[in-house]
Design an enzyme around this catalytic site. Structure first.
Site, PDB file in Angstrom:
ATOM      1  N   LYS A 112      -9.681 -10.662 -47.827  1.00 27.70           N
ATOM      2  CA  LYS A 112      -9.741  -9.927 -46.551  1.00 27.70           C
ATOM      3  C   LYS A 112      -8.562  -8.963 -46.474  1.00 27.70           C
ATOM      4  O   LYS A 112      -7.525  -9.169 -47.139  1.00 27.70           O
ATOM      5  CB  LYS A 112      -9.706 -10.883 -45.351  1.00 27.70           C
ATOM      6  CG  LYS A 112      -8.463 -11.796 -45.241  1.00 27.70           C
ATOM      7  CD  LYS A 112      -7.259 -11.178 -44.564  1.00 27.70           C
ATOM      8  CE  LYS A 112      -6.049 -12.117 -44.551  1.00 27.70           C
ATOM      9  NZ  LYS A 112      -4.776 -11.470 -44.225  1.00 27.70           N
TER      10      LYS A 112
ATOM     11  N   ASP B 103      -6.374 -19.094 -41.343  1.00 23.76           N
ATOM     12  CA  ASP B 103      -7.281 -18.021 -41.779  1.00 23.76           C
ATOM     13  C   ASP B 103      -8.604 -18.552 -42.337  1.00 23.76           C
ATOM     14  O   ASP B 103      -9.489 -17.771 -42.670  1.00 23.76           O
ATOM     15  CB  ASP B 103      -6.617 -17.162 -42.875  1.00 23.76           C
ATOM     16  CG  ASP B 103      -5.551 -16.233 -42.307  1.00 23.76           C
ATOM     17  OD1 ASP B 103      -5.484 -16.093 -41.064  1.00 23.76           O
ATOM     18  OD2 ASP B 103      -4.794 -15.651 -43.105  1.00 23.76           O
TER      19      ASP B 103
HETATM   20  P1  ATP Z   1      -2.649 -15.312 -46.220  1.00 20.74           P
HETATM   21  O1  ATP Z   1      -2.995 -13.851 -46.173  1.00 20.74           O
HETATM   22  O2  ATP Z   1      -3.729 -16.218 -45.689  1.00 20.74           O
HETATM   23  O3  ATP Z   1      -1.277 -15.633 -45.716  1.00 20.74           O
HETATM   24  P2  ATP Z   1      -1.984 -14.993 -48.971  1.00 20.74           P
HETATM   25  O4  ATP Z   1      -2.975 -14.072 -49.582  1.00 20.74           O
HETATM   26  O5  ATP Z   1      -0.680 -14.381 -48.572  1.00 20.74           O
HETATM   27  O6  ATP Z   1      -2.629 -15.727 -47.748  1.00 20.74           O
HETATM   28  P3  ATP Z   1      -2.568 -17.039 -50.892  1.00 20.74           P
HETATM   29  O7  ATP Z   1      -3.039 -16.271 -52.086  1.00 20.74           O
HETATM   30  O8  ATP Z   1      -3.560 -17.755 -50.085  1.00 20.74           O
HETATM   31  O9  ATP Z   1      -1.661 -16.134 -49.944  1.00 20.74           O
HETATM   32  O10 ATP Z   1      -1.431 -18.026 -51.433  1.00 20.74           O
HETATM   33  C1  ATP Z   1      -0.427 -18.551 -50.620  1.00 20.74           C
HETATM   34  C2  ATP Z   1       0.147 -19.799 -51.269  1.00 20.74           C
HETATM   35  O11 ATP Z   1      -0.852 -20.812 -51.223  1.00 20.74           O
HETATM   36  C3  ATP Z   1       0.503 -19.598 -52.720  1.00 20.74           C
HETATM   37  O12 ATP Z   1       1.888 -19.678 -52.845  1.00 20.74           O
HETATM   38  C4  ATP Z   1      -0.177 -20.731 -53.477  1.00 20.74           C
HETATM   39  O13 ATP Z   1       0.731 -21.520 -54.186  1.00 20.74           O
HETATM   40  C5  ATP Z   1      -0.846 -21.587 -52.418  1.00 20.74           C
HETATM   41  N1  ATP Z   1      -2.266 -21.884 -52.749  1.00 20.74           N
HETATM   42  C6  ATP Z   1      -2.875 -23.051 -52.545  1.00 20.74           C
HETATM   43  N2  ATP Z   1      -4.154 -22.999 -52.932  1.00 20.74           N
HETATM   44  C7  ATP Z   1      -4.388 -21.778 -53.385  1.00 20.74           C
HETATM   45  C8  ATP Z   1      -5.547 -21.128 -53.925  1.00 20.74           C
HETATM   46  N3  ATP Z   1      -6.716 -21.750 -54.068  1.00 20.74           N
HETATM   47  N4  ATP Z   1      -5.423 -19.831 -54.253  1.00 20.74           N
HETATM   48  C9  ATP Z   1      -4.238 -19.190 -54.078  1.00 20.74           C
HETATM   49  N5  ATP Z   1      -3.129 -19.769 -53.614  1.00 20.74           N
HETATM   50  C10 ATP Z   1      -3.180 -21.046 -53.259  1.00 20.74           C
END
Ligand code: ATP
Length: 286
Positions: free
Chosen positions: A9, A135
């Site tokens: 997203k 989210d």
């Molecule tokens: P958001 O925008 O919801 O804050 P994001 O894109 O910044 O999310 P994610 O890629 O969801 O961040 O990753 C955040 C943290 O979650 C990472 O540091 C990772 O270690 C942990 N994590 C746990 N499960 C997953 C997964 N399936 N995919 C990615 N990261 C994951």
């Protein structure tokens, strides 16, 4: 065995209303699914454990993985204590502000509902998802929506605007918690400004007014992320110069994106950015 797609997203708006007694912030966001995706494979296996493997080496492969947490929450909610093997083919950059982990969790909930024929509604899956992360409910529904509260209260927005986005991920790790805890009162918006930002965005989307959408993008976390991580700020300026288009940030960052009205224009920007970063992605609204 079945496969379920987990879409990333972007935030078209992100307003922060203030800090809540539970430590979270009250936010209001217009979020849009894009066609950058992970593929989640689900296979029932004997026993009661949830196993996980992934093509990515930078995510946890245990109960800290949101996909595993989702499977466990689903098993608890339905009382089905079956064994499961999850495989994540990762395309969405990790810790990027693109909701990759939340989307994987949501895809596990939708996928298990099909695999085990439990017949839960999307609202029920979103309710299970809210216990995993703010989210996750948005990712259960996908498309476009206004998210309120911590981000878990969803009101769908139905529109048919076609738009492309070119994303670039700066090579810096951004902590969402640090960004929120560094916000000051100046970063908070009143109800009036928040309503105005949300209404303007929703109206532009529904009217397929691409320029209105691009002009309406706001991210009230961006000034803080850019201040905490100056390399993101300098990259933003360089990308604006190369793309000759405004460059925005998604979520708490650090991923930057341009909105583009045609595939042709998006491809031109993508080609010119590929020259100086490996982590550039071209995608479109879903
Ligand atoms: P958001 O925008 O919801 O804050 P994001 O894109 O910044 O999310 P994610 O890629 O969801 O961040 O990753 C955040 C943290 O979650 C990472 O540091 C990772 O270690 C942990 N994590 C746990 N499960 C997953 C997964 N399936 N995919 C990615 N990261 C994951």
């Amino acid at each position: 065995m079945l496969a379920e797609r987990a879409y990333a997203k972007i935030n078209l708006t992100l307003n922060v209303l203030g800090k809540r007694p539970d430590g979270y912030h009250d936010v209001e966001m217009v979020m849009q699914t894009i066609d950058l995706s992970d593929l989640i494979w689900l296979e029932e296996k004997s026993g009661q454990d949830v196993e996980i493997e992934s093509s990515a080496s930078n995510i946890p492969l245990d109960s800290r993985n949101l996909a595993v947490a989702a499977a466990q929450a689903f098993k608890e909610y339905t009382g089905l204590n079956k064994g499961l093997h999850i495989r994540i083919d990762k395309q969405i950059p990790v810790a990027a502000g693109l909701g990759g982990g939340s989307s994987d969790a949501a895809a596990v909930l939708r996928g298990l509902n099909r695999l085990w024929q439990t017949g839960l509604s999307l609202d029920q899956l979103a309710e299970v998802g809210a216990s995993i992360g703010s989210d996750v409910p948005f990712c259960v529904y996908g498309g476009c929506a206004i998210a309120r509260g911590r981000g878990e209260k969803i009101a769908s927005v139905s529109h048919s605007l076609k738009a492309w986005t070119v994303l670039i991920r700066p090579s810096v790790y951004v902590s969402t918690a640090d960004v929120y805890s560094s916000l000051s009162a100046d970063d908070y918006d009143g109800r009036f400004e928040t309503d105005r930002a949300t209404n303007q965005m929703v109206k532009a989307l529904i009217q397929k007014d691409f320029e209105g959408v691009r002009q309406g993008v706001v991210n009230r976390l961006a000034p803080t992320t850019l201040k905490l991580y100056p390399v993101v700020s300098s990259l933003q300026q360089r990308v604006e110069h190369i793309a000759r288009a405004p460059v925005f940030m998604s979520g708490s960052g650090p991923t930057l994106f341009c909105l583009v009205p045609s595939r042709f224009a998006a491809q031109r920007i993508y080609n010119s950015l590929r020259g100086f970063s490996r982590e550039v992605y071209l995608s479109r609204f879903v």
